[in-house]
Design an enzyme around this catalytic site. Structure first.
Site, PDB file in Angstrom:
ATOM      1  N   LYS A   1       0.852  -1.195   0.000  1.00  0.00           N
ATOM      2  CA  LYS A   1       0.000   0.000   0.000  1.00  0.00           C
ATOM      3  C   LYS A   1       0.883   1.239   0.000  1.00  0.00           C
ATOM      4  CE  LYS A   1      -2.384   1.389   3.644  1.00  0.00           C
ATOM      5  NZ  LYS A   1      -3.407   1.441   4.705  1.00  0.00           N
TER       6      LYS A   1
ATOM      7  N   ARG B   1     -10.314  -2.202   6.864  1.00  0.00           N
ATOM      8  CA  ARG B   1      -9.453  -3.078   7.659  1.00  0.00           C
ATOM      9  C   ARG B   1      -9.218  -2.503   9.043  1.00  0.00           C
ATOM     10  NH1 ARG B   1      -4.942   0.143   9.152  1.00  0.00           N
ATOM     11  NH2 ARG B   1      -3.264   0.117   7.584  1.00  0.00           N
TER      12      ARG B   1
ATOM     13  N   GLN C   1     -13.962   7.379   9.863  1.00  0.00           N
ATOM     14  CA  GLN C   1     -13.683   6.087  10.465  1.00  0.00           C
ATOM     15  C   GLN C   1     -14.740   5.680  11.482  1.00  0.00           C
ATOM     16  OE1 GLN C   1     -12.394   2.498  11.336  1.00  0.00           O
ATOM     17  NE2 GLN C   1     -11.511   3.701   9.679  1.00  0.00           N
TER      18      GLN C   1
ATOM     19  N   SER D   1      -4.262   0.267  18.268  1.00  0.00           N
ATOM     20  CA  SER D   1      -4.261  -0.147  16.867  1.00  0.00           C
ATOM     21  C   SER D   1      -3.514   0.882  16.019  1.00  0.00           C
ATOM     22  CB  SER D   1      -5.710  -0.276  16.367  1.00  0.00           C
ATOM     23  OG  SER D   1      -5.752  -0.523  14.984  1.00  0.00           O
TER      24      SER D   1
ATOM     25  N   LYS E   1       0.864  11.802  19.040  1.00  0.00           N
ATOM     26  CA  LYS E   1      -0.592  11.690  19.170  1.00  0.00           C
ATOM     27  C   LYS E   1      -0.930  10.862  20.405  1.00  0.00           C
ATOM     28  CE  LYS E   1      -1.897  12.438  14.367  1.00  0.00           C
ATOM     29  NZ  LYS E   1      -2.687  11.956  13.201  1.00  0.00           N
TER      30      LYS E   1
ATOM     31  N   GLY F   1      -7.009   6.517  16.944  1.00  0.00           N
ATOM     32  CA  GLY F   1      -6.598   7.784  16.353  1.00  0.00           C
ATOM     33  C   GLY F   1      -5.110   8.003  16.235  1.00  0.00           C
ATOM     34  N   ALA F   2      -4.318   7.493  17.174  1.00  0.00           N
ATOM     35  CA  ALA F   2      -2.880   7.779  17.157  1.00  0.00           C
ATOM     36  C   ALA F   2      -2.186   7.007  16.039  1.00  0.00           C
ATOM     37  CB  ALA F   2      -2.260   7.436  18.504  1.00  0.00           C
ATOM     38  N   ASP F   3      -1.637   7.745  15.075  1.00  0.00           N
ATOM     39  CA  ASP F   3      -0.910   7.103  13.978  1.00  0.00           C
ATOM     40  C   ASP F   3       0.412   7.806  13.701  1.00  0.00           C
ATOM     41  OD1 ASP F   3      -1.828   9.457  12.899  1.00  0.00           O
ATOM     42  OD2 ASP F   3      -2.759   8.567  11.136  1.00  0.00           O
TER      43      ASP F   3
ATOM     44  N   ASP G   1     -18.320  14.526  19.561  1.00  0.00           N
ATOM     45  CA  ASP G   1     -17.434  15.238  18.648  1.00  0.00           C
ATOM     46  C   ASP G   1     -17.559  16.728  18.938  1.00  0.00           C
ATOM     47  OD1 ASP G   1     -16.097  14.438  15.623  1.00  0.00           O
ATOM     48  OD2 ASP G   1     -16.479  16.561  16.033  1.00  0.00           O
TER      49      ASP G   1
END
Length: 334
Positions: free
Chosen positions: A71, A115, A143, A296, A229, A223-225, A164
């Site tokens: 990817k 995914r 998401q 995740s 974060k 959320g943390a990527d 939100d």
């Protein structure tokens, strides 16, 4: 022999969540057994464009099937305001491991959404209470929709609370699911006191504290990527049973990256990787388990597993656009 081109609509249609959840679960198991190859995600930094490129290759062998692909994905923060494009775009190349023939090129953005939801569903299935019927979501972006749909595939979700800071996003979410669930807007704490909580925000200052979750809430920290974060407070993480997808990625850019860098958490504070629960080398939730957190970060093997589902379903349906990418015409067989 032709390559199949699949756009976002095709991926959305053929990435059937129950199948993707099963495939992602198998991928986690293969990862734990050592039957995958997944080089570290590589980055090309583009500061002049306030963005970056990321490449995510992987191969996995579940024992029943194997698959490979890569990817190519980005994060360009100015896209929405300056170019009317998504911040994140992705392209997936799905290849035949035996010959390296490119079986399909497909939209990787929708694939990532599917995914990611599937990974949260796998973790929820192993870590949430069996009768979980309420889901809280913090962050009503794209998401959030897949989180609900995927988690509802593994637990009998009836009540949904979404929080939100932008009222319009909440309203769109409520309208989308008003006929399927008992869904309402609420505070972070109201969302967090559901049986399952998914956090899908890009914040760097924690917004969910220990007091904001129930005694047995399972949290999917999505959320943390990137480094810095951080959605969940240190106190919450310190008190929780923490399950991760991959040690290197999570300590570098997952939910636990900040407390790890600060020395608040150490390797000893991690209960295990989700693959260990899948293969049974560590038990999942027990009656004594309290709050659980799944960190995740998203693994390339998840993309490959999901791409296989999309490709197989699309080929069965005769969908997509076939083209002769490598110039071999109709010779040979796939």
């Amino acid at each position: 022999m032709h390559t199949l081109l699949l756009d976002s609509g095709d991926v959305d249609e053929f990435a059937e969540l129950e199948d993707v959840i099963d495939a992602v679960e198998e991928a986690f198991g293969a990862f734990e057994r050592g039957d995958t190859q997944m080089p570290v995600k590589s980055y090309i930094e583009l500061p002049r464009y306030d963005g970056d490129f990321r490449s995510m290759p992987a191969y996995l062998d579940t024992g029943e099937w194997d698959a490979a692909g890569v990817k190519w994905v980005n994060v360009h923060l100015n896209n929405p305001t300056e170019y009317d494009l998504p911040t994140v775009l992705g392209t997936m190349i799905y290849s035949d491991p035996e010959t390296a023939f490119p079986r399909a090129i497909m939209d990787g953005t929708t694939l990532t959404m599917k995914r990611t939801g599937a990974a949260a569903a796998v973790a929820t299935d192993y870590l949430a209470v069996d009768d979980a019927s309420s889901l809280g979501i913090v962050g009503a972006g794209v998401q959030s929709y897949t989180q609900l749909e995927a988690i509802a595939a593994v637990r009998p979700i009836e009540e949904v609370v979404v929080a939100d800071t932008v009222d319009e996003r909440v309203e769109r979410f409520l309208e989308a699911y008003a006929n399927e669930f008992d869904v309402r807007g609420g505070s972070v704490s109201e969302a967090g006191h559901c049986d399952v909580l998914s956090t899908v925000t890009p914040v760097e200052t924690p917004i969910v504290g220990l007091e904001d979750v129930g005694e047995q809430t399972h949290v999917n920290a999505i959320g943390a990527d990137a480094a810095g974060k951080h959605e969940l407070s240190d106190e919450l993480l310190e008190s929780a049973t923490i399950v991760i997808d991959d040690y290197e990625q999570c300590t570098h850019s997952g939910e636990i990256n900040v407390p790890f860098a600060d020395g608040v958490l150490t390797a000893g504070d991690i209960y295990g990787e989700i693959g260990e629960l899948v293969v049974g080398s560590k038990p999942s939730r027990t009656p004594e388990t309290s709050v659980t957190v799944f960190d995740s970060t998203g693994l390339a093997i998840q993309d490959v597993a999901a791409a296989r589902v999309v490709y197989e379903r699309a080929r069965e349906a005769g969908a997509g656009f076939e083209f002769d990418l490598v110039g071999v015409g109709d010779s040979g067989e796939e």
